[in-house]
Write an enzyme that holds these catalytic residues in place. Structure first.
Site, PDB file in Angstrom:
ATOM      1  N   GLY A  69       0.864  -1.337   0.066  1.00  0.00           N
ATOM      2  CA  GLY A  69      -0.161  -0.075  -0.052  1.00  0.00           C
ATOM      3  C   GLY A  69       0.872   1.120  -0.017  1.00  0.00           C
ATOM      4  N   THR A  70       1.985   1.239   0.416  1.00  0.00           N
ATOM      5  CA  THR A  70       2.780   2.609   0.885  1.00  0.00           C
ATOM      6  C   THR A  70       3.441   2.889  -0.618  1.00  0.00           C
ATOM      7  OG1 THR A  70       3.397   2.058   2.904  1.00  0.00           O
ATOM      8  CG2 THR A  70       4.913   3.574   1.753  1.00  0.00           C
ATOM      9  N   ASN A 156      -7.893   4.007   9.033  1.00  0.00           N
ATOM     10  CA  ASN A 156      -7.191   2.717   9.490  1.00  0.00           C
ATOM     11  C   ASN A 156      -6.979   2.710  11.116  1.00  0.00           C
ATOM     12  OD1 ASN A 156      -5.158   4.927   8.906  1.00  0.00           O
ATOM     13  ND2 ASN A 156      -3.866   4.004  10.156  1.00  0.00           N
ATOM     14  N   GLN A 184      -7.414  -0.317   4.236  1.00  0.00           N
ATOM     15  CA  GLN A 184      -8.096  -0.896   5.107  1.00  0.00           C
ATOM     16  C   GLN A 184      -9.467  -1.273   4.891  1.00  0.00           C
ATOM     17  OE1 GLN A 184      -7.306  -1.787   8.097  1.00  0.00           O
ATOM     18  NE2 GLN A 184      -5.346  -1.061   8.301  1.00  0.00           N
ATOM     19  N   GLY A 205      -1.958  -6.611   0.005  1.00  0.00           N
ATOM     20  CA  GLY A 205      -2.397  -7.746   0.253  1.00  0.00           C
ATOM     21  C   GLY A 205      -2.461  -8.363   1.695  1.00  0.00           C
ATOM     22  N   HIS A 206      -1.474  -7.945   2.500  1.00  0.00           N
ATOM     23  CA  HIS A 206      -1.481  -8.424   3.840  1.00  0.00           C
ATOM     24  C   HIS A 206      -2.358  -7.833   4.887  1.00  0.00           C
ATOM     25  CE1 HIS A 206       0.314  -4.947   6.419  1.00  0.00           C
ATOM     26  NE2 HIS A 206       0.764  -4.454   5.120  1.00  0.00           N
ATOM     27  N   THR A 242      10.850  -6.424 -12.090  1.00  0.00           N
ATOM     28  CA  THR A 242      10.324  -7.881 -12.090  1.00  0.00           C
ATOM     29  C   THR A 242       9.360  -8.248 -11.086  1.00  0.00           C
ATOM     30  OG1 THR A 242      12.807  -8.533 -12.824  1.00  0.00           O
ATOM     31  CG2 THR A 242      11.147 -10.289 -11.927  1.00  0.00           C
ATOM     32  N   CYS A 332       5.777   7.120  16.645  1.00  0.00           N
ATOM     33  CA  CYS A 332       6.650   7.253  17.503  1.00  0.00           C
ATOM     34  C   CYS A 332       7.939   7.822  17.003  1.00  0.00           C
ATOM     35  CB  CYS A 332       7.253   5.882  18.364  1.00  0.00           C
ATOM     36  SG  CYS A 332       8.248   5.945  19.588  1.00  0.00           S
TER      37      CYS A 332
END
Length: 402
Positions: A69-70, A156, A184, A205-206, A242, A332
């Site tokens: 996503g980033t 999120n 999200q 994906g995660h 790739t 942080c």
């Protein structure tokens, strides 16, 4: 085994996605190679692209695989800005919601520092919902200077669903592209890229059961996006490199599963979320549930609270010792805990925002997980409140003495 209530950070890989990944990884092959192994990998990749496009309501040619996503958000925000500014140098303004993930927010701030962008931070209401009226007002002020609008599909941290249709409608009247970070939202609420009118949309994906390291940017076929990275010219020249056929196969499998189960899974998670929220508020009456009061306006799997008089990190560590894994949702920087920019944008004070805790549910969550949290949350809160803000004050003193 600990009880995992941090699915919004990452959710466990589903068995189907893991099987798809393992099968393709074992076969190997570079999708750009012309020999048999390469073409087999290419077929797997394009099959995954078609499946993911179907799950997103997009055309396969609009799906650009990324590392997550980033990367998708950076390609969209920077690529749209550069393309629009190159076409008309007056287009320097970016309208960005004040509750964006840092993948978008930091990219926008980078453009402001290095590329001459001017940023209008769109306010939100106390529920964390971006003001569509503020978008209209900024557009009306001088639409010719706006390069793009970027507003996430759902937040999120607190789970607030944003008014994407209203924002896109307002921007489209002036021919201005809109990007949405849907990391999200995808797989948890219905998404139809074609119907949305968005120029670009980022997913990962995660968050839905694929491995970490694969995502996608959906780019409307008539949207102008300048590439961020260059090389072999893969994927319409928008994202060279790739391609990870195994990751794409796993992502597509997880996406098809998530979207296919959505009619049953969303109500299941929403019921667990309400059980969790009611139980936490009963055990800790001082706690405050964040986000829209209407449950239909929140993501089904996120329950975010602020706990007065305690540091969120203290509560997190105490819960962790009790076998519950959650998140504060705060950033942080330089070793000094900082309150969430999302909560501050919603009008909370710094002390209120420091008491944040997010519990997020996913495909593997059960009622037993919720009950395990409810059995210890009262005790954990009391212990965290006894510690008060001592941990925060100690960190400040330590940082300032260096």
């Amino acid at each position: 085994m600990p009880v995992y209530l941090d699915h919004a950070a990452t959710t466990p890989v589903t068995p189907h996605a893991l099987a798809a990944y393992s099968e393709q990884a074992a076969l190997g092959g570079n999708p750009s190679s012309l020999h048999a192994s390469g073409q087999r990998a290419r077929r797997a990749l394009e099959d995954a692209r078609e499946k993911l496009a179907a799950a997103l309501g997009a055309h396969p040619s609009e799906v650009v695989f990324t590392s997550g996503g980033t990367e998708a958000d950076n390609l969209a925000v920077k690529g749209l800005f550069w393309a629009r500014h190159d076409a008309d140098p007056r287009r320097t303004r970016i309208l960005c919601s004040s509750v964006e993930h840092h993948a978008v927010m930091d990219a926008v701030e980078w453009l402001e520092r290095h590329e001459g962008a001017e940023v209008a931070w769109l306010p939100c209401d106390p529920d964390g919902v971006t003001s569509a009226d503020a978008v209209r007002a900024e557009l009306a002020r001088d639409p010719e200077t706006v390069a793009l609008v970027t507003v996430m599909w759902a937040n999120n941290e607190v789970g607030a669903i944003q008014p994407i249709p209203e924002i896109v409608e307002a921007a489209t009247q002036h021919g201005i592209p809109v990007h949405s970070d849907a990391v999200q939202a995808f797989g948890h609420i219905p998404i139809d890229f074609a119907a949305s009118g968005l120029a670009t949309l980022g997913v990962s994906g995660h968050k839905i059961g694929a491995p970490v390291g694969v995502g996608a940017l959906v780019v409307r076929r008539d949207a102008a996006v300048t590439p961020v990275q260059h090389g072999g010219g893969q994927q319409r020249g928008l994202r060279s490199g790739t391609l990870d056929a195994a990751g794409a196969a796993a992502f597509a499998t997880a996406a098809m599963d998530a979207v296919g189960r959505l009619p049953e899974e969303a109500p299941r998670l929403a019921a667990l979320r309400e059980r969790l929220a009611d139980g936490v508020l009963a055990a800790v009456p001082e706690a405050r549930l964040s986000g829209p009061a209407d449950a239909e306006c929140r993501l089904p799997g996120i329950a975010h609270f602020t706990f007065p008089g305690c540091e969120g990190d203290s509560l997190l560590f105490l819960l962790d010792m009790m076998g519950i894994e959650s998140s504060t949702g705060s950033a942080c920087t330089a070793g000094v805990p900082r309150p969430s920019h999302v909560l501050l944008a919603m009008g909370l004070t710094e002390d209120q925002a420091r008491g944040a805790q997010r519990f997020s549910l996913g495909w593997s969550s059960t009622a037993d997980d919720v009950d395990a949290l409810l059995a210890v949350i009262g005790r954990a809160f009391q212990q965290a409140r006894l510690a008060g803000m001592a941990g925060h004050e100690s960190t400040i003193r330590t940082a300032s003495s260096r």
